[in-house]
Design an enzyme around this catalytic site. Structure first.
Site, PDB file in Angstrom:
ATOM      1  N   LYS A  48       0.839  -1.201   0.000  1.00 35.64           N
ATOM      2  CA  LYS A  48       0.000   0.000   0.000  1.00 35.64           C
ATOM      3  C   LYS A  48       0.880   1.260   0.000  1.00 35.64           C
ATOM      4  O   LYS A  48       2.091   1.176   0.176  1.00 35.64           O
ATOM      5  CB  LYS A  48      -0.941  -0.029   1.211  1.00 35.64           C
ATOM      6  CG  LYS A  48      -1.888  -1.243   1.214  1.00 35.64           C
ATOM      7  CD  LYS A  48      -2.987  -1.131   0.176  1.00 35.64           C
ATOM      8  CE  LYS A  48      -3.678  -2.419  -0.181  1.00 35.64           C
ATOM      9  NZ  LYS A  48      -4.402  -3.105   0.876  1.00 35.64           N
TER      10      LYS A  48
HETATM   11  C1  LIG Z   1      -5.463  -4.121   1.285  1.00 34.31           C
HETATM   12  C2  LIG Z   1      -6.912  -3.865   1.357  1.00 34.31           C
HETATM   13  C3  LIG Z   1      -7.682  -4.225   2.464  1.00 34.31           C
HETATM   14  C4  LIG Z   1      -7.183  -5.102   3.577  1.00 34.31           C
HETATM   15  O1  LIG Z   1      -6.080  -4.642   4.228  1.00 34.31           O
HETATM   16  P1  LIG Z   1      -5.049  -5.636   4.948  1.00 34.31           P
HETATM   17  O2  LIG Z   1      -4.159  -4.696   5.669  1.00 34.31           O
HETATM   18  O3  LIG Z   1      -4.348  -6.405   3.878  1.00 34.31           O
HETATM   19  O4  LIG Z   1      -5.818  -6.522   5.872  1.00 34.31           O
HETATM   20  C5  LIG Z   1      -9.017  -3.849   2.485  1.00 34.31           C
HETATM   21  N1  LIG Z   1      -9.571  -3.173   1.466  1.00 34.31           N
HETATM   22  C6  LIG Z   1      -8.873  -2.836   0.379  1.00 34.31           C
HETATM   23  C7  LIG Z   1      -9.549  -2.084  -0.725  1.00 34.31           C
HETATM   24  C8  LIG Z   1      -7.524  -3.180   0.275  1.00 34.31           C
HETATM   25  O5  LIG Z   1      -6.845  -2.873  -0.832  1.00 34.31           O
END
Ligand SMILES: *Cc1c(COP(=O)(O)O)cnc(C)c1O
Length: 379
Positions: A184
Site C-alpha cells: 500500500k
Molecule cells: C489491502 C486492502 C484491504 C485489507 O487490508 P489488509 O491490511 O491487507 O488486511 C481492504 N480493502 C482494500 C480495498 C484493500 O486494498
C-alpha cells in the site's frame, strides 16, 4: 520469478531502520506511546478527531463494523470490485454482504444510484471503496446514506493522503479505514487504521480493539491503573510499537511518495494514450488530489487480457488484476447464491482489467518500458 519491473515496492530508507531500532532500544514493544504519537499525526493529517492504529486493514474494517453495531440480520452494501477483505469483514461480524454495481468501467467505484436500488430494509451500512486512490461520489453517497439511515463507512485502503473538495478521503464517513499492508502507499508490513469524528464511536473502537478492557497494559505498567473491567467481548487488534514507528516514518514521506505516484501516472497516461484496444479508467479525473495506488488499464476485448499479461510476464513485467468480483468467489456463490450476471458492469470490468506496475520508487524509464511492452503486445 526475477522481475525486471515489480508491481509494487516499499519506499524505505535509513529513517525506517532508525525508527525500528529505537523501539527495540526502548524495550516497550506493545501498543504504547509510539502508537499514540502516530495516531495523533494521522488524525491531524486526515482532519479526523480520532485515529486508531490496528493490526491490519481487515481488522480495521471488522472493528469499524462492530463499533457501528452491525450484526446478524443486517446488510452491508459494498462493491464487488474490491479486495475480499471488505466482504469477509462483513461476514465476520455476522452481517450479510449486498453487492452494489460500480458507476462504470471508467469509474469502478460504488454507484450511488445502484446502492439506492439494491438497499433493502435490513441495510445498515454503505461501504465506499476509493478504488486506486480516486474518490467515490461521496456527497451523493453521504446524502443517500443519511436519507436511508445508513452509516457511511469508507475503505480508504488505496487512498491515504487523497482528498475530495479539500477533505481527506476516510474523513467523510462515520468512520474511515486504511491498510498499511506491504504493497500500500504507506507500508509497514501488517497494519491498519480507523479514523472517526464521532466521540462515541471512538470509545467503542478503543474498547473493541483491546478485549473490551477499560484500561491499557501501558497504564497498568506505569501504575496509573491497578485493575480493569471488561465491558465488551472485544478483540486483540492492537498494533505493536514497531508497526507504529514504521507508520510514522512512512506517513512523514506520504506527500512526497504520492506526488511521485501522480507523476508516474501522468507519464503512463501520456505514454498509453491512443493505444488501440486499450482504455484507462479515470482518464478524465484530475490527479492532484488522488493517491494513485494502482495503475489500472482496460482492454476493449477481454480475450486479449490473458495474452497481454503473459506477454508482459515474458518481458519481466509483473502485472495483477484488481479485482476478481467477490460475488463470484466460491464461498460467496455457495453461501448466498450469487451468480454470473448479478452485477454485469462489475463483471465486464473485471474481465477486461489489468494492473500495471506502480510505486513511488519506480523510474520514468520503467514506465516507458512497460508502456512500450503494452503497445507492442497489443499491436
Ligand atoms: C489491502 C486492502 C484491504 C485489507 O487490508 P489488509 O491490511 O491487507 O488486511 C481492504 N480493502 C482494500 C480495498 C484493500 O486494498
Amino acid at each position: 520469478m526475477d522481475w525486471k519491473v515489480t508491481l509494487s515496492d516499499m519506499d524505505f530508507d535509513g529513517r525506517e531502520a532508525e525508527a525500528v531500532a529505537e523501539v527495540l532500544r526502548s524495550r516497550w514493544l506493545t501498543m504504547g506511546e509510539r502508537t499514540q504519537a502516530f495516531e495523533r499525526e494521522a488524525a491531524a493529517a486526515l482532519g479526523a478527531r480520532h485515529a486508531f492504529l490496528v493490526s491490519n486493514g481487515t481488522a480495521a474494517l471488522e472493528l469499524a463494523l462492530k463499533a457501528l453495531g452491525v450484526g446478524p440480520g443486517e446488510d452491508v452494501l459494498l462493491p464487488s470490485i474490491t479486495f475480499v477483505a471488505c466482504a469477509n469483514a462483513v461476514v465476520a461480524v455476522g452481517a450479510r454482504p449486498v453487492f452494489v454495481e460500480i458507476e462504470s468501467a471508467d469509474r469502478p467505484l460504488v454507484s450511488p444510484e445502484d446502492a439506492r436500488a439494491r438497499a433493502g430494509s435490513a441495510a445498515r451500512v454503505l461501504m465506499a471503496v476509493h478504488y486506486a486512490g480516486f474518490p467515490c461520489r461521496l456527497p451523493e453517497l453521504a446524502a443517500f446514506a443519511d436519507g436511508a439511515g445508513l452509516a457511511l463507512l469508507e475503505d480508504a485502503a488505496h487512498a491515504p493522503g487523497a482528498k475530495l473538495a479539500g477533505r481527506a478521503l476516510g474523513a467523510w464517513g462515520a468512520a474511515g479505514c486504511f491498510s498499511l499492508f506491504s504493497n500500500k502507499n504507506v507500508a509497514v508490513g501488517e497494519g491498519g487504521l480507523v479514523v472517526t469524528g464521532d466521540d462515541r464511536l471512538a470509545e467503542e473502537l478503543r474498547l473493541l480493539r483491546s478485549h473490551g478492557m477499560t484500561t491499557l497494559t501501558l497504564d497498568r505498567h506505569r501504575g496509573h491503573a491497578a485493575d480493569y473491567d471488561v465491558v465488551r467481548a472485544g478483540h486483540n487488534f492492537r498494533p505493536s510499537e514497531i508497526t507504529a514507528a514504521l507508520a510514522s516514518a512512512q506517513w512523514a514521506k506520504l506527500a512526497r511518495m504520492n506526488e511521485r505516484r501522480r507523476a508516474l501516472t501522468a507519464r503512463y497516461r501520456a505514454a498509453l494514450a491512443g493505444t488501440p484496444g486499450l482504455a484507462l479508467p479515470f482518464a478524465a479525473e484530475p490527479l492532484e488530489d488522488a493517491a494513485c495506488h494502482l495503475m489500472s488499464v482496460l482492454l476493449e476485448d477481454p480475450a486479449r487480457r490473458a495474452p497481454l499479461r503473459e506477454s508482459l510476464k515474458r518481458a519481466g513485467i509483473q502485472t495483477s488484476a484488481h479485482y476478481p468480483p467477490i460475488h463470484l468467489f466460491s464461498y460467496y456463490r455457495d453461501r448466498y447464491g450469487f451468480r454470473p450476471g448479478d452485477l454485469p458492469v462489475s463483471e465486464a470490468f473485471a474481465a477486461r482489467q489489468v494492473t500495471l506496475p506502480l510505486h513511488s520508487r519506480m523510474g520514468d524509464d520503467e514506465v516507458d518500458l512497460v508502456a512500450e511492452a503494452v503497445r507492442k503486445a497489443l499491436a
